[in-house]
Design a protein around this motif. Structure first.
Motif, PDB file in Angstrom:
ATOM      1  N   TYR A 190       5.935  22.596   6.384  1.00 12.08           N
ATOM      2  CA  TYR A 190       5.933  22.017   5.052  1.00 12.08           C
ATOM      3  C   TYR A 190       6.853  20.808   5.082  1.00 12.08           C
ATOM      4  CZ  TYR A 190       6.740  21.297   0.075  1.00 12.08           C
ATOM      5  OH  TYR A 190       6.835  20.730  -1.174  1.00 12.08           O
ATOM      6  N   TYR A 191       6.391  19.704   4.524  1.00 15.78           N
ATOM      7  CA  TYR A 191       7.197  18.488   4.605  1.00 15.78           C
ATOM      8  C   TYR A 191       7.257  17.790   3.248  1.00 15.78           C
ATOM      9  CZ  TYR A 191       2.693  16.054   4.822  1.00 15.78           C
ATOM     10  OH  TYR A 191       1.439  15.578   4.544  1.00 15.78           O
ATOM     11  N   LEU A 192       8.351  17.081   3.056  1.00 19.97           N
ATOM     12  CA  LEU A 192       8.551  16.191   1.924  1.00 19.97           C
ATOM     13  C   LEU A 192       8.811  14.806   2.487  1.00 19.97           C
ATOM     14  CD1 LEU A 192      10.997  18.467  -0.071  1.00 19.97           C
ATOM     15  CD2 LEU A 192       8.647  17.972  -0.738  1.00 19.97           C
ATOM     16  N   LYS A 193       8.117  13.809   1.961  1.00 22.48           N
ATOM     17  CA  LYS A 193       8.242  12.460   2.504  1.00 22.48           C
ATOM     18  C   LYS A 193       8.352  11.477   1.359  1.00 22.48           C
ATOM     19  CE  LYS A 193       6.274   9.895   6.399  1.00 22.48           C
ATOM     20  NZ  LYS A 193       5.190   9.865   7.389  1.00 22.48           N
ATOM     21  N   ASN A 194       9.434  10.706   1.367  1.00 20.89           N
ATOM     22  CA  ASN A 194       9.672   9.735   0.320  1.00 20.89           C
ATOM     23  C   ASN A 194       9.836   8.355   0.941  1.00 20.89           C
ATOM     24  OD1 ASN A 194       9.832  11.898  -1.553  1.00 20.89           O
ATOM     25  ND2 ASN A 194      11.960  12.237  -0.958  1.00 20.89           N
ATOM     26  N   GLY A 195       9.043   7.420   0.499  1.00 18.42           N
ATOM     27  CA  GLY A 195       9.149   6.053   0.979  1.00 18.42           C
ATOM     28  C   GLY A 195       9.829   5.175  -0.058  1.00 18.42           C
ATOM     29  N   ARG A 196      10.828   4.438   0.369  1.00 21.22           N
ATOM     30  CA  ARG A 196      11.574   3.565  -0.529  1.00 21.22           C
ATOM     31  C   ARG A 196      11.526   2.133  -0.005  1.00 21.22           C
ATOM     32  NH1 ARG A 196      10.617   7.323  -2.913  1.00 21.22           N
ATOM     33  NH2 ARG A 196      12.005   8.834  -3.946  1.00 21.22           N
ATOM     34  N   ASP A 197      11.615   1.172  -0.927  1.00 21.79           N
ATOM     35  CA  ASP A 197      11.579  -0.254  -0.578  1.00 21.79           C
ATOM     36  C   ASP A 197      10.315  -0.601   0.215  1.00 21.79           C
ATOM     37  OD1 ASP A 197      14.033  -0.668  -1.808  1.00 21.79           O
ATOM     38  OD2 ASP A 197      15.152  -0.224   0.013  1.00 21.79           O
ATOM     39  N   LEU A 198       9.188  -0.033  -0.194  1.00 20.93           N
ATOM     40  CA  LEU A 198       7.948  -0.243   0.535  1.00 20.93           C
ATOM     41  C   LEU A 198       7.467  -1.682   0.357  1.00 20.93           C
ATOM     42  CD1 LEU A 198       6.066   3.085  -0.248  1.00 20.93           C
ATOM     43  CD2 LEU A 198       7.518   2.530   1.707  1.00 20.93           C
ATOM     44  N   LEU A 199       6.933  -2.227   1.437  1.00 18.43           N
ATOM     45  CA  LEU A 199       6.486  -3.617   1.455  1.00 18.43           C
ATOM     46  C   LEU A 199       5.022  -3.712   1.052  1.00 18.43           C
ATOM     47  CD1 LEU A 199       8.181  -4.565   4.818  1.00 18.43           C
ATOM     48  CD2 LEU A 199       8.788  -5.550   2.607  1.00 18.43           C
ATOM     49  N   SER A 200       4.728  -4.706   0.230  1.00 16.24           N
ATOM     50  CA  SER A 200       3.350  -4.894  -0.201  1.00 16.24           C
ATOM     51  C   SER A 200       3.179  -6.313  -0.714  1.00 16.24           C
ATOM     52  CB  SER A 200       2.986  -3.891  -1.299  1.00 16.24           C
ATOM     53  OG  SER A 200       1.675  -4.107  -1.783  1.00 16.24           O
ATOM     54  N   GLN A 201       1.912  -6.750  -0.745  1.00 23.51           N
ATOM     55  CA  GLN A 201       1.592  -8.028  -1.351  1.00 23.51           C
ATOM     56  C   GLN A 201       1.648  -7.871  -2.856  1.00 23.51           C
ATOM     57  OE1 GLN A 201       0.616 -10.291   1.124  1.00 23.51           O
ATOM     58  NE2 GLN A 201       0.719 -12.055  -0.224  1.00 23.51           N
ATOM     59  N   ALA A 202       2.278  -8.812  -3.540  1.00 18.17           N
ATOM     60  CA  ALA A 202       2.412  -8.723  -4.983  1.00 18.17           C
ATOM     61  C   ALA A 202       2.185 -10.101  -5.596  1.00 18.17           C
ATOM     62  CB  ALA A 202       3.798  -8.201  -5.358  1.00 18.17           C
ATOM     63  N   PRO A 203       1.638 -10.141  -6.824  1.00 15.90           N
ATOM     64  CA  PRO A 203       1.366 -11.437  -7.464  1.00 15.90           C
ATOM     65  C   PRO A 203       2.651 -12.165  -7.826  1.00 15.90           C
ATOM     66  CG  PRO A 203       0.932  -9.626  -8.984  1.00 15.90           C
ATOM     67  CD  PRO A 203       1.206  -9.002  -7.650  1.00 15.90           C
ATOM     68  N   MET A 204       2.532 -13.491  -7.942  1.00 10.98           N
ATOM     69  CA  MET A 204       3.674 -14.353  -8.238  1.00 10.98           C
ATOM     70  C   MET A 204       3.247 -15.426  -9.230  1.00 10.98           C
ATOM     71  SD  MET A 204       6.126 -16.035  -5.338  1.00 10.98           S
ATOM     72  CE  MET A 204       7.773 -16.598  -5.743  1.00 10.98           C
ATOM     73  N   ASP A 205       4.193 -15.933  -9.984  1.00  9.68           N
ATOM     74  CA  ASP A 205       3.909 -16.981 -10.948  1.00  9.68           C
ATOM     75  C   ASP A 205       3.315 -18.193 -10.224  1.00  9.68           C
ATOM     76  OD1 ASP A 205       3.804 -18.882 -12.900  1.00  9.68           O
ATOM     77  OD2 ASP A 205       5.897 -18.705 -13.525  1.00  9.68           O
TER      78      ASP A 205
END
Length: 851
Positions: free
Chosen positions: A552-567
């Motif tokens: 049994y596992y618990l997995k938490n991802g923080r500060d994940l990188l992704s493409q995001a929209p910008m002004d």
């Protein structure tokens, strides 16, 4: 091969281990005698089943075209000057019929086309049975001072598409030299050479990824290749340029060999290691790896290829009363070349000591450095003649020419560029395990990785990772071991960088250097961090007849990188940064059972997994419209839901008076599709479930009787959803492709009791189709249970083979992916083949010997 998922196991690989690690251990010479292993097999697979493409039937398409012709829908297609919309053969005949109403042969021709099915011609002239062969020979041995292994493998495949093939040669050596009782030198080399070849075969996507009218014939009655018209009407192509242009017709069968696409590459990895054992419990090893590789792609469009002929005609113009073209005579060569050079060094200390009769310490510590440089260049040569190895360099890339095909202004395409990427990586690591009475094991690890993606500040370049673990052998049952671990691993992405990055381009108007902005500065860029907790048990009962593990596992991802929209007013529309976090949990069960042990043995192997992950935080604002979450334009994370989630509009059936699809607008059943699309909130959408099945696994049974063995392996997935395709009026009205659901459409009151396919909408309301396309009625469960492979083998007994100098011999036959499956949705659509060609079973036959 081992799959490592918990933090303690994956700690040695640091930033590369955020999503788990697959460890492959290569073969070494172990036998004191020279051993030769030989294995060969070949595989056969029939043509894919193109009938699984749910295209509109020929009779239905012709009936639709007759209806539209009677309404005058095609009359404007005869208006020039460019004739941008093609005319199908049936519509052409209908125009002829209008001018010759008493010509019965025209009706006969149209009637004959109703029995045509272009998928049959595609299967016969564009596809073929797939054939694959592979051979492997390995020579290995061992003495007191040397162990060696050399292997050669060859793979060749003729794929299902005619004219495509690839082959691969692999050479590996693995040698270890014991120079003294305390010094060992090892060398490992792997060389791979690959080649791929393709022609102009488009498969079932005939041109520009477009579908073709279903009654098309790729060959005539006499078997000669036949033209199809998918860009311009035949009458226009036959007359434009008054015969002074190149043949503008497209013929997928005739044009097969007018393109020669070749890809060739190699990769050489050279490892050398020196291990010294200065004292009994300590070993010091120094490893160095050098890797080089190259890959080249030459795509030669011959002078008679459709691309060259079409491009030449598009850029044709009159000069001094004569036709000429801005595209030089000859072919076109597109090339793309890339190289790789990598250095990697590793210094490692191994300490293994039994402290006393009860305690033992095993520890490693080390430092690793990696540097990789990738270079590439691509370009295009016009006027290429392969026999003379000549090109035309005097090409006018500056002038804006009026395209003959549509009247637009355009320059001759200038395709060229160079690129380079440097990747540096540093790591420090340590790992230790303390055991007590070989029952209690306590482990811990620490690691710090640094990369050149995070700017110049030292404290930003690297991040520490660590883990701690515990295992206790209880002494209960045949075996019961309890495990627990917790750790922090990480991930990086080469798409992210803390510094501003630009890409230089060639600006053809002025000829001056220019650049485009790739990514803005991001001083807050951080490593992804993956926190993983794992609790597990390994067990064995009934005298080891049943064994397995449960995790049994618990997995938490923080500060994940992704493409995001910008002004966009900042000069760029998106950036790649730390914008999300996710939480997940799940469990994995493996079981092995010895069900029968007699003249017949029967063993069973079960793998069962469950996973549940959700987006915990997404820093970008939630869209006011549900459309981004419908999976039509990439990933759009939504807090509280899986990353790949399936949403749909609520479905309220068909209107019994007109067959229109009905949804909900302002809380009421409605056919106001614009309001439904614009005003429905994501909270009002139907959340069907995850796209990726949370429950999955495999079950393999194996039986043996004397020298004969049989195994059957099946897989299963439950809990996932997928979106099916259907008939959309606007798509059919815009061209000549349609869906087989056209035959199931609503046509009269009462049909809504038996079908969910809307009526034909001759207005082409795209909002209506958009609602139907993403409504809940087209979402189905992806549950399935399928046979993955069946293996039958026969092993000769050593006493039989030894007289020929053969240690063992094995013959086997296997059926891979027979597509025998239970499908768990009421439409019977296999989620593996959703409106796409269905692959046939692969039959494999092989032998293996050991001398």
């Amino acid at each position: 091969m081992s799959i490592l998922k918990d933090a303690a196991s994956a700690s040695i690989w640091g930033a590369r281990a955020g999503n788990g690690v697959i460890v492959i251990k290569t073969k070494q010479g172990l036998s004191n005698k020279l051993k030769i292993d030989f294995k060969s097999d070949f595989a056969l697979q029939n043509k894919p089943d193109l009938n699984n493409l749910n295209w509109i039937g020929s009779a239905d398409m012709i009936q639709f075209e007759k209806l539209r012709f009677a309404q005058g829908a095609y009359d404007n297609l005869l208006n020039g000057p460019y004739y941008l919309t093609p005319i199908t053969p049936v519509v052409e005949l209908l125009f002829q019929k209008r001018n010759n109403p008493n010509d019965a042969t025209i009706d006969a021709q149209i009637e004959q086309m109703k029995s045509n099915d272009v998928r049959k011609d595609m299967a016969q002239y564009l596809y073929r049975p797939r054939f694959r062969q592979q051979y492997h020979v390995a020579i290995s041995g061992r003495s007191k001072q040397v162990s060696h292994m050399t292997s050669v493998g060859y793979f060749k495949e003729l794929s299902n598409l005619r004219g495509t093939a690839d082959d691969r040669l692999t050479i590996r050596t693995n040698n270890t030299f014991r120079l003294s009782p305390i010094i060992e030198l090892s060398h490992n080399l792997q060389y791979t050479h690959t080649r791929q070849q393709a022609n102009a075969n488009p498969g079932y996507l005939i041109m520009d990824n477009r579908e073709i009218y279903p009654y098309a014939s790729l060959v005539g009655v006499d078997g000669s290749p036949k033209n199809v018209y998918l860009n311009h009407p035949k009458a226009y192509l036959d007359t434009v340029g008054a015969g002074h242009l190149k043949d503008w017709s497209f013929n997928p069968v005739r044009d097969l060999n007018t393109v020669d696409n070749k890809v060739a590459g190699y990769n050489l990895t050279n490892n050398i290691a020196l291990a010294i054992k200065p004292i009994t419990d300590l070993s010091v090893s120094l490893r160095y790896q050098y890797q080089i590789g190259s890959n080249g792609n030459d795509n030669h469009y011959k002078g008679d290829s459709y691309l060259v002929r079409r491009l030449s005609n598009q850029y044709a113009y009159k000069k001094n009363g004569n036709w000429t073209s801005a595209i030089p005579e000859g072919g076109i060569l597109d090339f793309n070349e890339s190289t790789l050079q990598s250095h990697q060094g590793r210094l490692q200390l191994d300490y293994n000591k039994r402290i006393n009769t009860d305690m033992r310490l095993d520890a490693i510590a080390g430092y690793e450095i990696r540097s990789k440089i990738e270079r590439g260049k691509y370009g295009r040569y016009y006027g290429y003649v392969n026999d003379r190895m000549s090109v035309v360099r005097d090409v006018d890339y500056i002038t804006n020419f009026t395209l003959l095909s549509n009247g637009a202004l355009a320059k001759v395409p200038a395709v060229s560029g160079v690129n380079k990427r440097t990747d540096n990586f540093l790591s420090w690591f340590g790992n230790a395990v303390v055991s007590y009475k070989d029952r209690l094991f306590i482990s811990g690890s620490v690691r710090k990785d640094e990369a050149n993606l995070f700017g110049v500040e030292t404290n930003a370049k690297g991040t520490p990772f660590w883990s701690a673990g515990l295992r206790y052998e209880t002494g209960l049952l045949d075996r019961l071991a309890l495990r627990a671990s917790y750790g922090v691993n990480g991930n990086i992405s080469r798409m992210a960088t803390a510094m501003t990055t630009i890409q230089y381009i060639s600006y053809t108007i002025s000829g001056l250097p220019a650049a485009t902005l790739n990514s803005p500065p991001n001083k807050s860029l951080r490593w992804e961090k993956i926190n993983t907790a794992n609790f597990g048990a390994d067990f064995s009962v009934f005298k080891n007849r049943l064994s397995g593990s449960l995790d049994y596992y618990l997995k938490n991802g923080r500060d994940l990188l992704s493409q995001a929209p910008m002004d966009p007013t900042l000069g760029i529309t998106s950036f790649f940064g730390n914008v999300a976090s996710m939480d997940g949990h799940g469990w994995d069960l493996t079981l092995q059972s010895r069900n029968m042990e007699s003249a017949v043995t029967w063993n069973t192997f079960l793998n069962l997994s469950y996973t549940n992950s959700k987006v915990k935080k997404y820093l970008m604002p939630k869209s006011a419209s549900p459309f981004p979450y419908l999976g039509s334009s990439g990933i759009s994370p939504l807090e509280g839901k899986p990353l790949y989630a399936v949403f749909s509009y609520p479905w309220k059936g068909l209107d019994p008076t007109n067959g229109n699809p009905q949804g909900i607008a302002n809380g009421e059943v409605s056919e106001d599709y614009k309001s439904i699309l614009n005003n429905t909130r994501i909270e009002d959408m139907v959340y069907n479930g995850p796209m990726q099945s949370p429950w999955y696994g495999s079950l393999r049974n194996e039986w043996t009787y004397k020298d004969v063995g049989l195994s059957v392996n099946l897989s299963f997935k439950f809990g996932g959803f997928f979106r099916t395709t259907s008939f959309f009026s606007s798509t059919l009205l815009a061209g000549f492709s349609g869906h087989a659901d056209y035959a199931k459409r609503w046509q009269a009151s009462g049909d809504e009791q038996n079908t969910a396919v809307p009526s034909l909408d001759l207005t082409g309301n795209s909002d209506r189709d958009q609602f139907y396309k993403y409504s809940s009625v087209l979402v189905q469960k992806s549950d399935n249970i399928r046979i993955e492979d069946i293996l039958l083998y026969y092993s000769l007994l050593p006493e039989t083979t030894r007289r020929w100098g053969i240690q063992n011999a094995r013959f086997f036959a296997q059926v891979q992916s027979p597509n025998w499956a239970w499908i768990g949705n009421n439409m019977g659509i296999d989620p593996y083949f959703n409106n796409m060609p269905k692959s046939r079973p692969t039959y494999v036959f092989g032998i293996s010997f050991t001398f």
